[in-house]
Design an enzyme around this catalytic site. Structure first.
Site, short mmCIF file in Angstrom:
data_model
loop_
_atom_site.label_atom_id
_atom_site.label_comp_id
_atom_site.label_asym_id
_atom_site.label_seq_id
_atom_site.Cartn_x
_atom_site.Cartn_y
_atom_site.Cartn_z
N PRO A 264 -30.72 59.13 24.92
CA PRO A 264 -30.99 59.19 23.48
C PRO A 264 -29.69 59.19 22.68
O PRO A 264 -28.71 59.81 23.08
CB PRO A 264 -31.72 60.52 23.31
CG PRO A 264 -31.21 61.36 24.44
CD PRO A 264 -30.96 60.42 25.59
N GLY A 265 -29.69 58.47 21.57
CA GLY A 265 -28.56 58.52 20.65
C GLY A 265 -29.06 59.07 19.32
O GLY A 265 -28.83 60.21 18.96
N ARG A 302 -27.12 51.19 6.55
CA ARG A 302 -28.47 51.09 7.12
C ARG A 302 -29.51 50.52 6.16
O ARG A 302 -30.31 49.67 6.55
CB ARG A 302 -28.94 52.42 7.71
CG ARG A 302 -28.07 52.88 8.90
CD ARG A 302 -28.72 54.00 9.69
NE ARG A 302 -29.84 53.53 10.47
CZ ARG A 302 -31.11 53.71 10.15
NH1 ARG A 302 -31.45 54.42 9.10
NH2 ARG A 302 -32.07 53.22 10.91
N CYS A 332 -20.06 44.55 -4.88
CA CYS A 332 -20.56 43.42 -5.67
C CYS A 332 -21.59 42.62 -4.89
O CYS A 332 -21.39 41.45 -4.61
CB CYS A 332 -19.41 42.54 -6.08
SG CYS A 332 -18.38 43.39 -7.27
C1 PLP Z 1 -27.93 52.14 21.56
C2 PLP Z 1 -28.19 52.48 22.95
C3 PLP Z 1 -28.84 53.69 23.28
C4 PLP Z 1 -29.31 54.68 22.25
O1 PLP Z 1 -30.28 54.17 21.40
P1 PLP Z 1 -30.97 55.16 20.34
O2 PLP Z 1 -31.98 54.29 19.67
O3 PLP Z 1 -29.91 55.61 19.40
O4 PLP Z 1 -31.58 56.28 21.08
C5 PLP Z 1 -29.03 53.97 24.62
N1 PLP Z 1 -28.62 53.11 25.58
C6 PLP Z 1 -27.99 51.95 25.30
C7 PLP Z 1 -27.54 51.08 26.40
C8 PLP Z 1 -27.76 51.59 23.98
O5 PLP Z 1 -27.15 50.43 23.71
#
Ligand code: PLP
Length: 403
Positions: A264-265, A302, A332
């Site tokens: 997870p990120g 975003r 701009c």
């Molecule tokens: C971006 C990415 C993640 C994390 O994705 P999230 O949507 O932020 O949880 C995990 N693994 C890989 C390989 C990624 O490129």
């Protein structure tokens, strides 16, 4: 921008370039990076959780997660370098190479020479050939393309995008060739991003397809199902019930004779950060009231890039009567808007607005468009605040120019 590291949250702060370090802000009771991690880890207690660094690579975030025992997944050499600088054991790192620049491969191969625990994930035959050409024969995982993508926007539905991973049908053949040259330890897939309840069934189906391929390939140490778990951005969206999500994902991928890894990120950092920006203009137009602020799409892209919705509050005067406004920055282009016709406690010049949920892919995607210095980041740990990254100056902008 700010990083909520300890008991409180992760914040991001921006004020006009001339003023000090801005005003860090805490939404009382808001989430924190470690809390988000613990909730996630509890739902997947049998899995190994790695933090996908690209969501936010600030040292305050990385070291906070490393301190509580989380390993890091990196998708570029720079991220590997930052993870190591923040205290990661290189042996615990995973490097996911997507069309990797030669210099990134050089860095990873050199790192692996002294740190054989490092795992390199590749999603193209070329990448494996380029690794072999550098004399690498260590730990690798194969990134596969399950042909199904999920997520909040087509630009993040990586699972069906041909750019990512070995085409599904080719995986068994590639696995055989990879095994003859490297130590094949894993199968990897990252199929989408921003997955909420409505996308969950599709997401699980895609993960099931990945698990099926892992069973076909067999004899693996781990199967890595990537990240992609979403957070609510709109006020009417529900957060994922992580305990239920954990069960659904688990039953979609089992049985597996290998460790399950998740990366997870967004889920870990998104709602732990906010962006503070100062109102500099209030203009009545026939169709709307335009509120000009000093943050822009260079600060937080975003909305312009993903049509993303971010909650906005007037933190200087939260109780002022609401009024429908459009908030935009100094760039701009008409894409430089944070919201259109949205009710907000009537902003006045000098007010501070807080733009919420910018912890993931906020600062990471910031640029110097229009020669705008990027903002400072302030980390909150309980009631303690500290500048985690200073504001850029004009000198920073021109530092690399050669006369
Ligand atoms: C971006 C990415 C993640 C994390 O994705 P999230 O949507 O932020 O949880 C995990 N693994 C890989 C390989 C990624 O490129």
């Amino acid at each position: 921008m700010v990083a909520g590291i300890g008991g409180n949250q992760y914040i991001q702060s921006w004020r006009s370039r001339q003023t000090g370090n801005g005003h860090p802000l805490v939404f009382p009771g808001g989430p924190a990076t470690p809390g988000n991690y613990r909730r996630f880890a509890a739902a997947f207690h049998e899995a190994e959780i790695k933090y996908a660094a690209k969501a936010h690579t600030g040292a305050a975030v990385l070291s906070t997660l490393l301190d509580i025992g989380v390993d890091i997944e990196c998708a570029a050499a720079g991220e590997l370098g930052r993870a190591i600088r923040a205290g990661s054991d290189p042996n615990a790192l995973q490097y996911t190479a997507v069309n990797p620049p030669g210099a990134d491969l050089d860095y990873a191969v050199e790192l692996a020479a002294d740190n054989p625990g490092l795992t390199i994930t590749a999603g193209a035959r070329d990448t494996f050939d380029r690794l072999a050409a550098r004399g690498y024969d260590g730990r690798v995982a194969i990134r596969i393309n399950p042909g199904i993508g999920t997520g909040h926007h087509e630009k993040v539905a990586t699972g069906k995008d041909a750019k990512f991973g070995i085409p599904y049908e080719d995986v068994p053949g590639v696995a055989e060739s990879v095994r003859s040259r490297f130590d094949l330890v894993g199968i990897h897939a990252h199929v989408g991003s921003g997955v909420l309840q409505a996308d969950l069934a599709d997401h699980c189906r895609a993960l099931g397809v990945v698990a099926e391929m892992a069973r076909t390939v067999g004899d693996l140490e781990f199967v890595d199902f990537g990240g992609g778990f979403g957070v609510p951005y709109r006020e009417d969206e529900q957060p994922l019930d992580m305990a239920a999500v954990g069960e659904k994902v688990w039953s979609a991928v089992q049985p597996l004779d290998a460790r399950v890894v998740l990366e997870p990120g967004r889920y870990i950092v998104a709602d732990a950060g906010c962006l503070l920006t100062e109102v500099n203009t209030v203009k009545e137009a026939p169709s709307t009231t335009v509120v000009g602020v000093d943050a822009s799409l260079a600060t937080m892209i975003r909305p312009a890039m993903f049509d993303a919705y971010h909650p906005i509050r007037n933190v200087s005067a939260p109780r002022r009567e609401a009024r429908s406004v459009s908030v935009g920055g100094p760039c701009c282009t008409s894409a430089d808007v944070f919201c259109t016709d949205r009710p907000l406690a009537a902003p006045q010049r000098g007010d501070l607005l807080a733009i919420g949920n910018v912890g993931a892919y906020g600062y990471e995607l910031a640029s110097n468009f229009h020669s705008m210095p990027r903002p400072a980041e302030v980390a909150l740990d309980g009631s303690e605040t500290r500048v985690a990254r200073r504001r850029e100056t004009f000198e920073d902008l021109v530092r690399l120019e050669v006369e």
